[in-house]
Motif scaffolding. Structure first.
Motif, short mmCIF file in Angstrom:
data_model
loop_
_atom_site.label_atom_id
_atom_site.label_comp_id
_atom_site.label_asym_id
_atom_site.label_seq_id
_atom_site.Cartn_x
_atom_site.Cartn_y
_atom_site.Cartn_z
N GLY A 142 -15.95 -3.14 -40.42
CA GLY A 142 -14.72 -3.33 -41.18
C GLY A 142 -14.52 -2.35 -42.31
N THR A 143 -15.54 -1.56 -42.62
CA THR A 143 -15.43 -0.54 -43.66
C THR A 143 -14.41 0.51 -43.25
OG1 THR A 143 -17.76 -0.84 -44.22
CG2 THR A 143 -16.71 1.17 -45.01
N GLU A 144 -13.57 0.90 -44.17
CA GLU A 144 -12.56 1.93 -43.89
C GLU A 144 -12.75 3.12 -44.81
OE1 GLU A 144 -8.61 0.38 -44.20
OE2 GLU A 144 -8.77 -0.73 -42.32
N ARG A 145 -12.41 4.29 -44.30
CA ARG A 145 -12.34 5.51 -45.10
C ARG A 145 -10.94 6.07 -44.93
NH1 ARG A 145 -16.12 3.81 -47.35
NH2 ARG A 145 -18.21 4.68 -47.41
N GLY A 146 -10.37 6.56 -46.01
CA GLY A 146 -9.01 7.07 -45.99
C GLY A 146 -8.16 6.18 -46.86
N PRO A 147 -6.88 6.32 -46.84
CA PRO A 147 -6.10 7.24 -46.02
C PRO A 147 -6.12 8.66 -46.58
CG PRO A 147 -4.62 5.98 -47.39
CD PRO A 147 -6.02 5.46 -47.67
N TRP A 148 -6.12 9.62 -45.66
CA TRP A 148 -6.03 11.02 -46.02
C TRP A 148 -4.73 11.59 -45.49
CZ3 TRP A 148 -10.88 9.76 -43.50
CH2 TRP A 148 -11.98 9.70 -44.37
#
Length: 107
Positions: free
Chosen positions: A14-20
């Motif tokens: 469930g970990t998210e990276r972004g938004p870019w």
């Protein structure tokens, strides 16, 4: 040219990276940040070795996640290789070229 719009990567936990949302033109670019901030995730999403959850990636006019020809134009060497150390570069290339629909010959 590389264009990212609202790119988000979500991991199984469930970990998210972004938004870019950004663009890279021709030249040399440097990504800097502390460990764990998402630099490798960003590069993996651009190279389509990680699937994006949301957003778009455009590399030289194509989408690397859905276009094998675009994917074949991208090379990504991670800091911690996932290949066995006993393989030569040529052996590793021959092993992965068909997967990426690229020539099995090194240039």
């Amino acid at each position: 040219m590389i264009h990212l719009n609202a790119l988000v990567v979500r991991y199984a936990d469930g970990t998210e990276r972004g938004p870019w949302s950004l663009a890279f033109g021709p030249g040399v670019h440097v990504l800097q940040g502390p460990n764990g901030c998402g630099m490798s995730t960003l590069l993996g999403a651009i190279a389509a070795s990680l699937r994006r959850h949301h957003g778009t990636v455009d590399v030289l006019g194509g989408d690397p996640e859905h276009d094998p020809a675009t994917r074949a134009r991208i090379g990504l060497l991670t800091a911690e290789p996932s290949l066995p150390g006993f393989l030569t570069v040529h052996e590793a290339w021959r092993m992965h070229a068909p997967i990426r629909r690229s020539s099995s010959r090194l240039r």
